[in-house]
Design a protein around this motif. Structure first.
Motif, PDB file in Angstrom:
ATOM      1  N   UNK A 117     104.761 -16.892 -38.947  1.00 20.76           N
ATOM      2  CA  UNK A 117     103.892 -15.944 -39.638  1.00 20.76           C
ATOM      3  C   UNK A 117     104.677 -14.894 -40.417  1.00 20.76           C
ATOM      4  N   UNK A 118     105.992 -15.081 -40.504  1.00 13.10           N
ATOM      5  CA  UNK A 118     106.854 -14.116 -41.194  1.00 13.10           C
ATOM      6  C   UNK A 118     106.622 -12.708 -40.659  1.00 13.10           C
ATOM      7  N   UNK A 119     106.552 -12.598 -39.335  1.00 12.67           N
ATOM      8  CA  UNK A 119     106.351 -11.297 -38.706  1.00 12.67           C
ATOM      9  C   UNK A 119     107.531 -10.387 -39.017  1.00 12.67           C
ATOM     10  N   UNK A 120     107.233  -9.180 -39.474  1.00  8.74           N
ATOM     11  CA  UNK A 120     108.290  -8.264 -39.906  1.00  8.74           C
ATOM     12  C   UNK A 120     109.182  -7.839 -38.748  1.00  8.74           C
ATOM     13  N   UNK A 121     108.600  -7.561 -37.581  1.00  6.04           N
ATOM     14  CA  UNK A 121     109.397  -7.128 -36.436  1.00  6.04           C
ATOM     15  C   UNK A 121     110.378  -8.228 -36.023  1.00  6.04           C
ATOM     16  N   UNK A 122     109.901  -9.470 -35.994  1.00  9.65           N
ATOM     17  CA  UNK A 122     110.778 -10.586 -35.651  1.00  9.65           C
ATOM     18  C   UNK A 122     111.886 -10.764 -36.689  1.00  9.65           C
ATOM     19  N   UNK A 123     111.513 -10.695 -37.954  1.00  8.68           N
ATOM     20  CA  UNK A 123     112.494 -10.889 -39.023  1.00  8.68           C
ATOM     21  C   UNK A 123     113.568  -9.815 -38.978  1.00  8.68           C
ATOM     22  N   UNK A 124     113.146  -8.571 -38.827  1.00  7.54           N
ATOM     23  CA  UNK A 124     114.115  -7.475 -38.770  1.00  7.54           C
ATOM     24  C   UNK A 124     114.951  -7.550 -37.496  1.00  7.54           C
ATOM     25  N   UNK A 125     114.323  -7.992 -36.404  1.00  6.32           N
ATOM     26  CA  UNK A 125     115.069  -8.128 -35.156  1.00  6.32           C
ATOM     27  C   UNK A 125     116.146  -9.186 -35.255  1.00  6.32           C
ATOM     28  N   UNK A 126     115.834 -10.315 -35.887  1.00  7.88           N
ATOM     29  CA  UNK A 126     116.829 -11.373 -36.060  1.00  7.88           C
ATOM     30  C   UNK A 126     118.010 -10.883 -36.886  1.00  7.88           C
ATOM     31  N   UNK A 127     117.718 -10.129 -37.930  1.00  7.75           N
ATOM     32  CA  UNK A 127     118.803  -9.600 -38.765  1.00  7.75           C
ATOM     33  C   UNK A 127     119.629  -8.568 -38.003  1.00  7.75           C
ATOM     34  N   UNK A 128     118.985  -7.794 -37.135  1.00 10.16           N
ATOM     35  CA  UNK A 128     119.711  -6.807 -36.333  1.00 10.16           C
ATOM     36  C   UNK A 128     120.686  -7.507 -35.383  1.00 10.16           C
ATOM     37  N   UNK A 129     120.239  -8.620 -34.781  1.00  7.45           N
ATOM     38  CA  UNK A 129     121.125  -9.390 -33.904  1.00  7.45           C
ATOM     39  C   UNK A 129     122.302  -9.933 -34.704  1.00  7.45           C
ATOM     40  N   UNK A 130     122.012 -10.457 -35.892  1.00  3.73           N
ATOM     41  CA  UNK A 130     123.078 -10.994 -36.744  1.00  3.73           C
ATOM     42  C   UNK A 130     124.105  -9.927 -37.097  1.00  3.73           C
ATOM     43  N   UNK A 131     123.641  -8.710 -37.300  1.00  3.83           N
ATOM     44  CA  UNK A 131     124.551  -7.614 -37.618  1.00  3.83           C
ATOM     45  C   UNK A 131     125.401  -7.227 -36.412  1.00  3.83           C
ATOM     46  N   UNK A 132     124.792  -7.254 -35.225  1.00  3.74           N
ATOM     47  CA  UNK A 132     125.507  -6.870 -34.005  1.00  3.74           C
ATOM     48  C   UNK A 132     126.503  -7.941 -33.563  1.00  3.74           C
ATOM     49  N   UNK A 133     126.146  -9.211 -33.777  1.00  2.83           N
ATOM     50  CA  UNK A 133     126.998 -10.311 -33.332  1.00  2.83           C
ATOM     51  C   UNK A 133     127.944 -10.682 -34.465  1.00  2.83           C
TER      52      UNK A 133
END
Length: 214
Positions: free
Chosen positions: A86-102
């Motif tokens: 559903x292109x949920x914004x919270x999920x999308x931003x969360x995935x990018x946050x993980x990518x930034x941290x890892x």
């Protein structure tokens, strides 16, 4: 090298479900075996106990940071992007946050059985300890990890692993949120492919490259 097929999750959603349980177990273990603060004599039984706890913790963390493990953060980020139907914004931003941290520096890519000594910069020394002493008894890596008798150096090598815990915690939060709210769904297989969803099909584009897509 791609993801190994043995024991591979049947879908990207199953990957996330397994990851959520294993990550929760990991942090529960960390909490249960947390050592009391304060300095102790380096030759004391308590110092030795603390080091073993640290080693086991680093060994359990391994499956989340080695790129080809089924629940690696690299693949979890990809699965989050693929399953966010559903292109949920919270999920999308969360995935990018993980990518930034890892970050790329945390990704462990050298696998068991690969020839040659560990890199001179020390980035792979703990892999020799894991495969030569803890998880396996690989003779070559056992001999290369003789430095593990140096407690200070061993602790320093193990500690480098724990930087990834911030990314792991964030990923667990994001995946748990998606599962709890029914926001995650495996991508459909292409019509020409009646089998399980492919990792490389036209519906599997993980989006822009990130730090964990190395």
């Amino acid at each position: 090298m791609g993801e190994g097929k043995r024991g591979k999750p049947h879908s990207e959603l199953e990957r996330l479900e397994i990851f959520a349980q294993l990550a929760a177990d990991y942090f529960r273990m960390v909490e249960l075996f947390r050592t009391a603060g304060g300095l102790v004599p380096t030759d004391s039984p308590e110092a030795e106990r603390r080091q073993w706890v640290e080693l086991f913790r680093a060994a359990l963390l391994r499956k989340f940071i080695v790129r080809d493990e089924h629940v690696s953060l690299k693949l979890v980020v990809r699965a989050l992007r693929l399953c966010n139907f559903a292109a949920d914004r919270v999920l999308a931003e969360g995935a990018e946050a993980v990518a930034e941290l890892f970050t790329a520096e945390m990704v462990q890519g050298r696998q068991h059985g690969m020839p040659g000594p560990a890199p001179e910069d020390g980035s792979d020394v703990f892999e020799d300890v894991l495969y030569g002493r803890l998880l396996h008894g690989d003779a070559d890596r056992f001999h290369r990890s003789d430095w593990a008798k140096d407690r200070d150096r061993l602790s320093a090598a193990a500690a480098r692993r724990f930087d990834a815990e911030h990314a792991l915690s964030k990923a667990l939060d994001v995946v748990s949120y998606g599962l709890a709210h029914g926001l995650l769904r495996s991508p459909a297989a292409p019509e020409s492919d009646p089998g399980p969803a492919s990792d490389t099909g036209p519906n599997s584009d993980p989006g822009p490259a990130s730090k964990v897509d190395g």
